[in-house]
Design a protein around this motif. Structure first.
Motif, PDB file in Angstrom:
ATOM      1  N   ARG A 117       0.985  -1.373  -0.065  1.00 15.36           N
ATOM      2  CA  ARG A 117      -0.060  -0.028  -0.255  1.00 15.36           C
ATOM      3  C   ARG A 117       0.944   1.211  -0.119  1.00 15.36           C
ATOM      4  NH1 ARG A 117      -4.775   0.126   3.978  1.00 15.36           N
ATOM      5  NH2 ARG A 117      -5.471  -1.385   2.622  1.00 15.36           N
ATOM      6  N   SER A 118       1.955   1.191   0.834  1.00 16.85           N
ATOM      7  CA  SER A 118       2.865   2.418   0.865  1.00 16.85           C
ATOM      8  C   SER A 118       3.689   2.598  -0.440  1.00 16.85           C
ATOM      9  CB  SER A 118       3.710   2.122   1.990  1.00 16.85           C
ATOM     10  OG  SER A 118       3.011   2.134   3.132  1.00 16.85           O
ATOM     11  N   ILE A 119       3.930   1.538  -1.046  1.00 20.75           N
ATOM     12  CA  ILE A 119       4.906   1.560  -2.225  1.00 20.75           C
ATOM     13  C   ILE A 119       3.656   2.181  -3.491  1.00 20.75           C
ATOM     14  CG2 ILE A 119       5.785   0.277  -4.122  1.00 20.75           C
ATOM     15  CD1 ILE A 119       6.809  -1.619  -1.896  1.00 20.75           C
ATOM     16  N   SER A 120       2.613   1.590  -3.360  1.00 22.59           N
ATOM     17  CA  SER A 120       1.480   1.952  -4.634  1.00 22.59           C
ATOM     18  C   SER A 120       1.309   3.469  -4.523  1.00 22.59           C
ATOM     19  CB  SER A 120       0.050   0.977  -4.324  1.00 22.59           C
ATOM     20  OG  SER A 120       0.693  -0.240  -4.476  1.00 22.59           O
ATOM     21  N   ASN A 121       1.167   4.001  -3.330  1.00 17.23           N
ATOM     22  CA  ASN A 121       0.887   5.296  -3.038  1.00 17.23           C
ATOM     23  C   ASN A 121       2.127   6.432  -3.623  1.00 17.23           C
ATOM     24  OD1 ASN A 121      -1.546   4.746  -2.083  1.00 17.23           O
ATOM     25  ND2 ASN A 121      -0.999   4.810  -0.012  1.00 17.23           N
ATOM     26  N   LEU A 122       3.186   5.865  -3.714  1.00 18.24           N
ATOM     27  CA  LEU A 122       4.547   6.634  -4.251  1.00 18.24           C
ATOM     28  C   LEU A 122       3.983   7.207  -5.877  1.00 18.24           C
ATOM     29  CD1 LEU A 122       7.317   4.774  -2.916  1.00 18.24           C
ATOM     30  CD2 LEU A 122       6.573   6.697  -1.810  1.00 18.24           C
ATOM     31  N   TYR A 123       4.743   8.280  -6.170  1.00 20.21           N
ATOM     32  CA  TYR A 123       4.760   8.819  -7.508  1.00 20.21           C
ATOM     33  C   TYR A 123       3.114   8.990  -7.995  1.00 20.21           C
ATOM     34  CZ  TYR A 123       9.688   7.437  -7.013  1.00 20.21           C
ATOM     35  OH  TYR A 123      10.990   7.497  -6.839  1.00 20.21           O
ATOM     36  N   ASP A 124       2.258   9.388  -7.150  1.00 21.15           N
ATOM     37  CA  ASP A 124       1.036   9.717  -7.464  1.00 21.15           C
ATOM     38  C   ASP A 124       0.099   8.456  -7.753  1.00 21.15           C
ATOM     39  OD1 ASP A 124       1.208  12.315  -7.135  1.00 21.15           O
ATOM     40  OD2 ASP A 124       1.973  12.569  -9.191  1.00 21.15           O
ATOM     41  N   GLY A 125       0.417   7.458  -7.098  1.00 23.00           N
ATOM     42  CA  GLY A 125      -0.263   6.109  -7.370  1.00 23.00           C
ATOM     43  C   GLY A 125       0.487   5.174  -8.331  1.00 23.00           C
ATOM     44  N   LEU A 126       1.563   5.471  -8.846  1.00 17.76           N
ATOM     45  CA  LEU A 126       2.141   4.657  -9.750  1.00 17.76           C
ATOM     46  C   LEU A 126       3.529   3.860  -9.138  1.00 17.76           C
ATOM     47  CD1 LEU A 126       2.297   6.957 -12.636  1.00 17.76           C
ATOM     48  CD2 LEU A 126       0.652   5.242 -12.269  1.00 17.76           C
ATOM     49  N   GLY A 127       3.536   3.931  -7.840  1.00 19.14           N
ATOM     50  CA  GLY A 127       4.564   3.339  -7.275  1.00 19.14           C
ATOM     51  C   GLY A 127       4.839   1.931  -7.585  1.00 19.14           C
ATOM     52  N   LEU A 157       5.979   0.278 -17.644  1.00 23.66           N
ATOM     53  CA  LEU A 157       6.193   1.790 -17.706  1.00 23.66           C
ATOM     54  C   LEU A 157       5.189   2.280 -18.691  1.00 23.66           C
ATOM     55  CD1 LEU A 157       9.943   1.916 -17.761  1.00 23.66           C
ATOM     56  CD2 LEU A 157       8.517   2.599 -16.108  1.00 23.66           C
ATOM     57  N   MET A 158       4.657   1.596 -19.833  1.00 24.60           N
ATOM     58  CA  MET A 158       3.662   2.274 -20.560  1.00 24.60           C
ATOM     59  C   MET A 158       2.075   2.245 -19.728  1.00 24.60           C
ATOM     60  SD  MET A 158       4.070  -0.036 -24.098  1.00 24.60           S
ATOM     61  CE  MET A 158       5.536  -0.147 -24.697  1.00 24.60           C
ATOM     62  N   GLN A 159       1.801   1.510 -18.681  1.00 27.02           N
ATOM     63  CA  GLN A 159       0.741   1.310 -17.954  1.00 27.02           C
ATOM     64  C   GLN A 159       0.776   3.011 -17.080  1.00 27.02           C
ATOM     65  OE1 GLN A 159       0.655  -2.130 -15.856  1.00 27.02           O
ATOM     66  NE2 GLN A 159       0.150  -3.284 -17.664  1.00 27.02           N
ATOM     67  N   ALA A 160       2.358   3.036 -16.700  1.00 21.06           N
ATOM     68  CA  ALA A 160       2.427   4.481 -15.951  1.00 21.06           C
ATOM     69  C   ALA A 160       2.660   5.526 -16.669  1.00 21.06           C
ATOM     70  CB  ALA A 160       3.714   4.188 -14.810  1.00 21.06           C
ATOM     71  N   ASP A 161       2.313   5.327 -17.753  1.00 19.63           N
ATOM     72  CA  ASP A 161       2.418   6.626 -18.908  1.00 19.63           C
ATOM     73  C   ASP A 161       3.935   7.254 -18.736  1.00 19.63           C
ATOM     74  OD1 ASP A 161      -0.194   6.595 -19.854  1.00 19.63           O
ATOM     75  OD2 ASP A 161      -0.799   7.583 -17.963  1.00 19.63           O
ATOM     76  N   PHE A 162       4.823   6.523 -18.443  1.00 17.60           N
ATOM     77  CA  PHE A 162       6.300   6.849 -18.816  1.00 17.60           C
ATOM     78  C   PHE A 162       6.623   6.617 -20.253  1.00 17.60           C
ATOM     79  CE2 PHE A 162       6.070   7.182 -14.185  1.00 17.60           C
ATOM     80  CZ  PHE A 162       7.264   7.898 -13.903  1.00 17.60           C
ATOM     81  N   LEU A 163       6.209   5.618 -20.821  1.00 21.98           N
ATOM     82  CA  LEU A 163       6.502   5.199 -22.152  1.00 21.98           C
ATOM     83  C   LEU A 163       5.197   5.384 -23.024  1.00 21.98           C
ATOM     84  CD1 LEU A 163       8.876   2.200 -22.014  1.00 21.98           C
ATOM     85  CD2 LEU A 163       9.532   4.637 -22.478  1.00 21.98           C
ATOM     86  N   PRO A 164       5.129   5.575 -24.175  1.00 20.57           N
ATOM     87  CA  PRO A 164       3.951   5.965 -25.031  1.00 20.57           C
ATOM     88  C   PRO A 164       3.260   4.565 -25.519  1.00 20.57           C
ATOM     89  CG  PRO A 164       5.805   6.229 -26.437  1.00 20.57           C
ATOM     90  CD  PRO A 164       6.352   6.009 -24.880  1.00 20.57           C
ATOM     91  N   SER A 165       1.902   4.439 -25.209  1.00 21.15           N
ATOM     92  CA  SER A 165       1.283   3.293 -25.527  1.00 21.15           C
ATOM     93  C   SER A 165       1.018   3.392 -27.146  1.00 21.15           C
ATOM     94  CB  SER A 165      -0.309   3.329 -24.991  1.00 21.15           C
ATOM     95  OG  SER A 165      -0.248   3.438 -23.399  1.00 21.15           O
ATOM     96  N   GLN A 166       1.155   2.217 -27.709  1.00 22.10           N
ATOM     97  CA  GLN A 166       1.036   2.012 -29.066  1.00 22.10           C
ATOM     98  C   GLN A 166      -0.031   0.852 -29.423  1.00 22.10           C
ATOM     99  OE1 GLN A 166       5.039   1.216 -29.865  1.00 22.10           O
ATOM    100  NE2 GLN A 166       5.503   3.322 -30.558  1.00 22.10           N
TER     101      GLN A 166
END
Length: 269
Positions: A56-66, A192-201
Protein backbone atom coordinates in the motif's frame (compact mmCIF):
# COMPACT_ATOMS: atom_id res chain seq x y z
CA UNK A 1 -10.88 -19.15 -9.32
CA UNK A 2 -9.28 -22.59 -9.63
CA UNK A 3 -8.03 -22.01 -13.19
CA UNK A 4 -7.01 -18.43 -12.45
CA UNK A 5 -4.93 -19.57 -9.47
CA UNK A 6 -3.25 -22.27 -11.54
CA UNK A 7 -2.28 -19.81 -14.26
CA UNK A 8 -1.07 -17.00 -12.00
CA UNK A 9 0.98 -19.19 -9.64
CA UNK A 10 2.33 -21.25 -12.54
CA UNK A 11 3.58 -18.12 -14.32
CA UNK A 12 5.38 -16.76 -11.28
CA UNK A 13 6.82 -20.10 -10.12
CA UNK A 14 8.08 -21.04 -13.59
CA UNK A 15 10.03 -17.80 -13.96
CA UNK A 16 11.93 -18.37 -10.71
CA UNK A 17 12.31 -22.14 -11.30
CA UNK A 18 13.65 -21.53 -14.80
CA UNK A 19 16.27 -19.12 -13.49
CA UNK A 20 17.31 -21.59 -10.76
CA UNK A 21 17.60 -24.44 -13.28
CA UNK A 22 19.59 -22.29 -15.69
CA UNK A 23 22.06 -21.07 -13.06
CA UNK A 24 22.55 -24.55 -11.62
CA UNK A 25 23.16 -26.00 -15.08
CA UNK A 26 25.54 -23.19 -16.01
CA UNK A 27 27.72 -23.81 -12.96
CA UNK A 28 28.16 -27.57 -13.34
CA UNK A 29 31.74 -27.08 -14.49
CA UNK A 30 32.67 -24.73 -11.62
CA UNK A 31 32.41 -27.06 -8.60
CA UNK A 32 30.30 -24.46 -6.83
CA UNK A 33 28.22 -25.80 -3.97
CA UNK A 34 24.54 -25.11 -3.35
CA UNK A 35 24.93 -23.04 -0.18
CA UNK A 36 24.27 -19.87 -2.19
CA UNK A 37 20.93 -21.31 -3.25
CA UNK A 38 19.60 -21.61 0.30
CA UNK A 39 20.73 -18.11 1.20
CA UNK A 40 19.25 -16.61 -1.97
CA UNK A 41 15.89 -18.33 -1.59
CA UNK A 42 15.65 -17.32 2.08
CA UNK A 43 16.52 -13.67 1.41
CA UNK A 44 14.23 -13.60 -1.62
CA UNK A 45 11.26 -14.92 0.35
CA UNK A 46 11.93 -12.39 3.12
CA UNK A 47 12.10 -9.60 0.55
CA UNK A 48 8.85 -10.79 -1.08
CA UNK A 49 7.06 -10.73 2.29
CA UNK A 50 8.37 -7.22 2.97
CA UNK A 51 7.37 -6.00 -0.49
CA UNK A 52 3.86 -7.43 -0.19
CA UNK A 53 3.50 -6.06 3.35
CA UNK A 54 4.47 -2.56 2.22
CA UNK A 55 2.45 -2.73 -0.99
CA UNK A 56 0.00 0.00 0.00
CA UNK A 57 2.80 2.43 0.87
CA UNK A 58 4.69 1.56 -2.31
CA UNK A 59 1.58 1.92 -4.49
CA UNK A 60 0.92 5.42 -3.13
CA UNK A 61 4.31 6.68 -4.30
CA UNK A 62 4.62 8.76 -7.47
CA UNK A 63 0.93 9.71 -7.54
CA UNK A 64 -0.28 6.13 -7.25
CA UNK A 65 2.20 4.68 -9.75
CA UNK A 66 4.66 3.33 -7.21
CA UNK A 67 3.89 -0.33 -7.81
CA UNK A 68 4.36 -0.17 -11.58
CA UNK A 69 7.56 1.86 -11.30
CA UNK A 70 9.14 -0.25 -8.55
CA UNK A 71 8.25 -3.47 -10.38
CA UNK A 72 9.73 -2.15 -13.63
CA UNK A 73 12.92 -1.00 -11.89
CA UNK A 74 13.24 -4.39 -10.22
CA UNK A 75 13.08 -6.15 -13.59
CA UNK A 76 15.59 -3.74 -15.14
CA UNK A 77 17.91 -4.43 -12.20
CA UNK A 78 17.58 -8.19 -12.77
CA UNK A 79 18.51 -7.64 -16.42
CA UNK A 80 21.61 -5.72 -15.34
CA UNK A 81 22.62 -8.54 -13.01
CA UNK A 82 22.10 -11.06 -15.82
CA UNK A 83 24.52 -9.07 -18.01
CA UNK A 84 27.14 -9.31 -15.26
CA UNK A 85 26.44 -13.04 -14.88
CA UNK A 86 27.00 -13.63 -18.59
CA UNK A 87 30.44 -12.00 -18.35
CA UNK A 88 31.38 -13.85 -15.15
CA UNK A 89 30.28 -17.26 -16.44
CA UNK A 90 32.39 -16.82 -19.57
CA UNK A 91 35.34 -15.68 -17.47
CA UNK A 92 35.11 -18.67 -15.15
CA UNK A 93 34.69 -21.07 -18.08
CA UNK A 94 37.78 -19.75 -19.85
CA UNK A 95 39.79 -19.17 -16.68
CA UNK A 96 39.11 -22.03 -14.29
CA UNK A 97 41.47 -20.56 -11.66
CA UNK A 98 39.63 -17.26 -11.33
CA UNK A 99 37.81 -16.33 -8.11
CA UNK A 100 34.27 -17.70 -7.81
CA UNK A 101 33.07 -15.24 -5.17
CA UNK A 102 31.79 -12.57 -7.61
CA UNK A 103 29.85 -15.23 -9.52
CA UNK A 104 28.32 -16.57 -6.30
CA UNK A 105 27.29 -13.07 -5.26
CA UNK A 106 25.61 -12.16 -8.54
CA UNK A 107 23.93 -15.55 -8.92
CA UNK A 108 22.48 -15.14 -5.45
CA UNK A 109 21.48 -11.55 -6.20
CA UNK A 110 19.72 -12.48 -9.45
CA UNK A 111 17.79 -15.27 -7.79
CA UNK A 112 16.87 -13.20 -4.73
CA UNK A 113 15.56 -10.34 -6.87
CA UNK A 114 13.59 -12.76 -9.02
CA UNK A 115 12.00 -14.41 -5.97
CA UNK A 116 11.17 -10.99 -4.52
CA UNK A 117 9.32 -10.10 -7.69
CA UNK A 118 7.59 -13.42 -8.33
CA UNK A 119 6.92 -14.17 -4.65
CA UNK A 120 5.40 -10.76 -3.97
CA UNK A 121 3.08 -11.21 -6.97
CA UNK A 122 1.82 -14.50 -5.52
CA UNK A 123 1.38 -13.03 -2.04
CA UNK A 124 -0.49 -10.03 -3.42
CA UNK A 125 -2.75 -12.37 -5.38
CA UNK A 126 -3.39 -14.48 -2.26
CA UNK A 127 -4.30 -11.40 -0.24
CA UNK A 128 -7.19 -10.76 -2.62
CA UNK A 129 -9.13 -13.91 -1.75
CA UNK A 130 -7.68 -15.27 1.50
CA UNK A 131 -10.55 -13.78 3.54
CA UNK A 132 -13.22 -15.01 1.12
CA UNK A 133 -14.37 -18.46 2.31
CA UNK A 134 -16.24 -19.16 -0.93
CA UNK A 135 -13.12 -18.91 -3.12
CA UNK A 136 -10.41 -19.82 -0.60
CA UNK A 137 -10.42 -23.58 -1.16
CA UNK A 138 -10.44 -23.24 -4.96
CA UNK A 139 -7.66 -20.66 -4.80
CA UNK A 140 -5.47 -22.85 -2.58
CA UNK A 141 -6.02 -25.97 -4.70
CA UNK A 142 -5.29 -24.05 -7.89
CA UNK A 143 -2.16 -22.53 -6.35
CA UNK A 144 -0.87 -25.95 -5.29
CA UNK A 145 -1.46 -27.32 -8.80
CA UNK A 146 0.24 -24.32 -10.40
CA UNK A 147 3.22 -24.53 -8.03
CA UNK A 148 3.55 -28.27 -8.65
CA UNK A 149 3.56 -27.84 -12.42
CA UNK A 150 5.99 -24.92 -12.18
CA UNK A 151 8.51 -26.72 -9.97
CA UNK A 152 8.20 -29.88 -12.09
CA UNK A 153 8.96 -27.84 -15.21
CA UNK A 154 12.02 -26.32 -13.52
CA UNK A 155 13.30 -29.74 -12.40
CA UNK A 156 12.73 -31.24 -15.85
CA UNK A 157 14.50 -28.31 -17.45
CA UNK A 158 17.49 -28.71 -15.14
CA UNK A 159 17.84 -32.43 -15.86
CA UNK A 160 17.58 -31.78 -19.59
CA UNK A 161 20.38 -29.21 -19.38
CA UNK A 162 22.44 -31.49 -17.15
CA UNK A 163 22.20 -34.28 -19.72
CA UNK A 164 24.08 -32.12 -22.23
CA UNK A 165 27.84 -31.87 -22.48
CA UNK A 166 29.17 -29.25 -20.06
CA UNK A 167 30.23 -26.79 -22.75
CA UNK A 168 26.92 -27.19 -24.60
CA UNK A 169 25.03 -26.88 -21.33
CA UNK A 170 26.80 -23.56 -20.67
CA UNK A 171 25.96 -22.27 -24.14
CA UNK A 172 22.28 -23.17 -23.77
CA UNK A 173 22.22 -21.63 -20.28
CA UNK A 174 23.74 -18.40 -21.62
CA UNK A 175 21.14 -18.25 -24.40
CA UNK A 176 18.40 -18.75 -21.83
CA UNK A 177 19.83 -15.97 -19.65
CA UNK A 178 19.79 -13.69 -22.69
CA UNK A 179 16.12 -14.53 -23.38
CA UNK A 180 15.07 -14.23 -19.72
CA UNK A 181 16.81 -10.84 -19.48
CA UNK A 182 15.11 -9.62 -22.64
CA UNK A 183 11.77 -10.81 -21.30
CA UNK A 184 12.37 -8.81 -18.12
CA UNK A 185 13.01 -5.67 -20.16
CA UNK A 186 9.89 -6.26 -22.25
CA UNK A 187 7.75 -6.68 -19.11
CA UNK A 188 9.32 -3.57 -17.60
CA UNK A 189 8.45 -1.56 -20.70
CA UNK A 190 4.83 -2.73 -20.48
CA UNK A 191 4.63 -1.57 -16.86
CA UNK A 192 6.15 1.79 -17.78
CA UNK A 193 3.54 2.12 -20.53
CA UNK A 194 0.82 1.50 -17.94
CA UNK A 195 2.37 4.26 -15.84
CA UNK A 196 2.48 6.58 -18.91
CA UNK A 197 6.26 6.83 -18.76
CA UNK A 198 6.40 5.28 -22.22
CA UNK A 199 3.89 5.90 -25.02
CA UNK A 200 1.15 3.33 -25.59
CA UNK A 201 0.96 1.91 -29.10
CA UNK A 202 -1.20 -0.40 -31.13
CA UNK A 203 -0.15 -4.07 -31.13
CA UNK A 204 2.32 -5.03 -33.83
CA UNK A 205 0.67 -8.45 -34.13
CA UNK A 206 -1.83 -10.68 -32.34
CA UNK A 207 -1.11 -14.37 -31.77
CA UNK A 208 -3.90 -14.93 -29.22
CA UNK A 209 -5.68 -17.36 -31.54
CA UNK A 210 -2.53 -19.49 -31.80
CA UNK A 211 -1.15 -19.37 -28.26
CA UNK A 212 -3.42 -17.54 -25.78
CA UNK A 213 -1.49 -15.85 -22.99
CA UNK A 214 -3.62 -17.38 -20.17
CA UNK A 215 -2.99 -20.92 -21.45
CA UNK A 216 -0.30 -23.11 -19.89
CA UNK A 217 1.86 -23.01 -23.09
CA UNK A 218 1.45 -19.25 -23.13
CA UNK A 219 2.55 -18.95 -19.50
CA UNK A 220 5.54 -21.24 -20.07
CA UNK A 221 6.60 -19.16 -23.07
CA UNK A 222 6.05 -16.03 -20.99
CA UNK A 223 8.53 -17.30 -18.42
CA UNK A 224 10.96 -18.62 -21.02
CA UNK A 225 11.12 -15.82 -23.58
CA UNK A 226 8.78 -13.11 -22.25
CA UNK A 227 6.00 -14.10 -24.67
CA UNK A 228 3.15 -11.66 -25.19
CA UNK A 229 0.38 -12.18 -27.72
CA UNK A 230 -0.11 -8.48 -28.52
CA UNK A 231 3.23 -6.65 -28.18
CA UNK A 232 3.60 -3.05 -29.27
CA UNK A 233 6.37 -1.95 -31.68
CA UNK A 234 8.20 -0.32 -28.75
CA UNK A 235 8.09 -3.54 -26.73
CA UNK A 236 9.46 -5.55 -29.65
CA UNK A 237 12.21 -2.96 -30.15
CA UNK A 238 13.16 -3.05 -26.47
CA UNK A 239 13.16 -6.85 -26.48
CA UNK A 240 15.38 -6.99 -29.59
CA UNK A 241 17.66 -4.28 -28.18
CA UNK A 242 18.03 -6.19 -24.90
CA UNK A 243 18.98 -9.38 -26.76
CA UNK A 244 21.46 -7.42 -28.89
CA UNK A 245 23.14 -5.83 -25.84
CA UNK A 246 23.40 -9.22 -24.10
CA UNK A 247 24.97 -10.81 -27.18
CA UNK A 248 27.43 -7.92 -27.51
CA UNK A 249 28.45 -8.38 -23.86
CA UNK A 250 28.91 -12.14 -24.41
CA UNK A 251 30.96 -11.72 -27.60
CA UNK A 252 33.16 -8.95 -26.22
CA UNK A 253 33.96 -10.73 -22.97
CA UNK A 254 34.50 -14.04 -24.74
CA UNK A 255 37.08 -12.44 -27.02
CA UNK A 256 38.76 -10.60 -24.15
CA UNK A 257 39.02 -13.65 -21.89
CA UNK A 258 39.96 -16.09 -24.63
CA UNK A 259 42.66 -13.73 -25.91
CA UNK A 260 44.17 -13.26 -22.46
CA UNK A 261 44.01 -17.01 -21.82
CA UNK A 262 45.82 -17.76 -25.09
CA UNK A 263 48.42 -15.10 -24.29
CA UNK A 264 49.14 -16.65 -20.88
CA UNK A 265 49.36 -20.12 -22.43
CA UNK A 266 51.83 -18.95 -25.09
CA UNK A 267 54.10 -17.24 -22.52
CA UNK A 268 54.12 -20.23 -20.14
CA UNK A 269 57.40 -22.15 -20.56
Amino acid sequence: MLLTSVIIVLREIVEAALLIATLLAATRFTRIGHSWLRISISSGLAGALLFAWQLRSISNLYDGLGYEISNALLQILIYGVILVLIALLLKLYLRSTTSKKPLLFFMGLALSLSIIREGSEILIYFSGFIHNKETLSSGIIGSIIGAGVGFSFGALFYFLLSALHKSLSLKVALILLVLVGAGMCSQASMLLMQADFLPSQRPLWNTSSWIPEPSIPGQLLYALIGYEATPSPLQVSIYAGSVFISLIVAVVYYKVYSRSTNTKASTTP
